[in-house]
Design a protein around this motif. Structure first.
Motif, mmCIF file in Angstrom:
data_model
loop_
_atom_site.group_PDB
_atom_site.id
_atom_site.type_symbol
_atom_site.label_atom_id
_atom_site.label_comp_id
_atom_site.label_asym_id
_atom_site.label_seq_id
_atom_site.Cartn_x
_atom_site.Cartn_y
_atom_site.Cartn_z
ATOM 1 N N UNK A 28 0.825 -1.210 0.000
ATOM 2 C CA UNK A 28 0.000 0.000 0.000
ATOM 3 C C UNK A 28 0.861 1.261 0.000
ATOM 4 N N UNK A 29 1.972 1.247 0.707
ATOM 5 C CA UNK A 29 2.855 2.424 0.724
ATOM 6 C C UNK A 29 3.453 2.647 -0.659
ATOM 7 N N UNK A 30 3.876 1.575 -1.317
ATOM 8 C CA UNK A 30 4.429 1.710 -2.675
ATOM 9 C C UNK A 30 3.348 2.216 -3.627
ATOM 10 N N UNK A 31 2.128 1.704 -3.499
ATOM 11 C CA UNK A 31 1.032 2.194 -4.347
ATOM 12 C C UNK A 31 0.770 3.675 -4.089
ATOM 13 N N UNK A 36 -0.887 5.094 -7.574
ATOM 14 C CA UNK A 36 -1.855 4.133 -8.102
ATOM 15 C C UNK A 36 -2.770 3.568 -7.031
ATOM 16 N N UNK A 37 -2.727 4.124 -5.837
ATOM 17 C CA UNK A 37 -3.526 3.616 -4.722
ATOM 18 C C UNK A 37 -5.007 3.856 -4.981
ATOM 19 N N UNK A 38 -5.780 2.788 -5.071
ATOM 20 C CA UNK A 38 -7.224 2.881 -5.201
ATOM 21 C C UNK A 38 -7.752 3.284 -6.553
ATOM 22 N N UNK A 39 -6.926 3.366 -7.572
ATOM 23 C CA UNK A 39 -7.422 3.782 -8.888
ATOM 24 C C UNK A 39 -8.339 2.727 -9.497
#
Length: 114
Positions: A28-31, A36-39
């Protein structure tokens, strides 16, 4: 006969949730860093920013959890009350990570019926 909850099943569920959070936190940190987190979930930009903030806050506590795991289980360098002292910095991790996931899920756009 009164309802008696299965304590072992409850403990197993908590352990499984903690394991999933421990595996997913660095992802999640990398996203969040890549943007790209949650897209794919269709989360709005404001929801992604709020969720990323919780994941960033949870990361140092995730590192403390790894440190505690190393000291308690792998090295066996503590006993009794000293294990609590080693584990104490990791206690906020599941709460911050869980809130981040809830914020991410709450930020999803409603799906139109087909």
């Amino acid at each position: 006969m009164p309802f008696a909850p299965n304590v072992h099943a409850f403990q197993l569920a908590i352990a499984l949730a903690l394991f999933v959070g421990c595996v997913a936190e660095p992802i999640r940190v990398v996203q969040a860093l890549r943007g790209s987190l949650g897209k794919r979930l269709g989360v709005a930009e404001a929801g992604r920013r709020r969720a990323a903030r919780f994941f960033y806050w949870a990361f140092p506590f995730w590192l403390a959890l790894l440190w505690a795991l190393l000291n308690v289980k792998v090295l066996g360098s503590c006993s009794g009350d000293t294990c609590i002292g080693v584990s104490l910095p990791a206690f906020p991790f599941p709460f911050l990570y869980g809130i981040g996931e809830l914020v991410l899920l709450a930020g999803r756009a409603p799906v139109a019926p087909r």
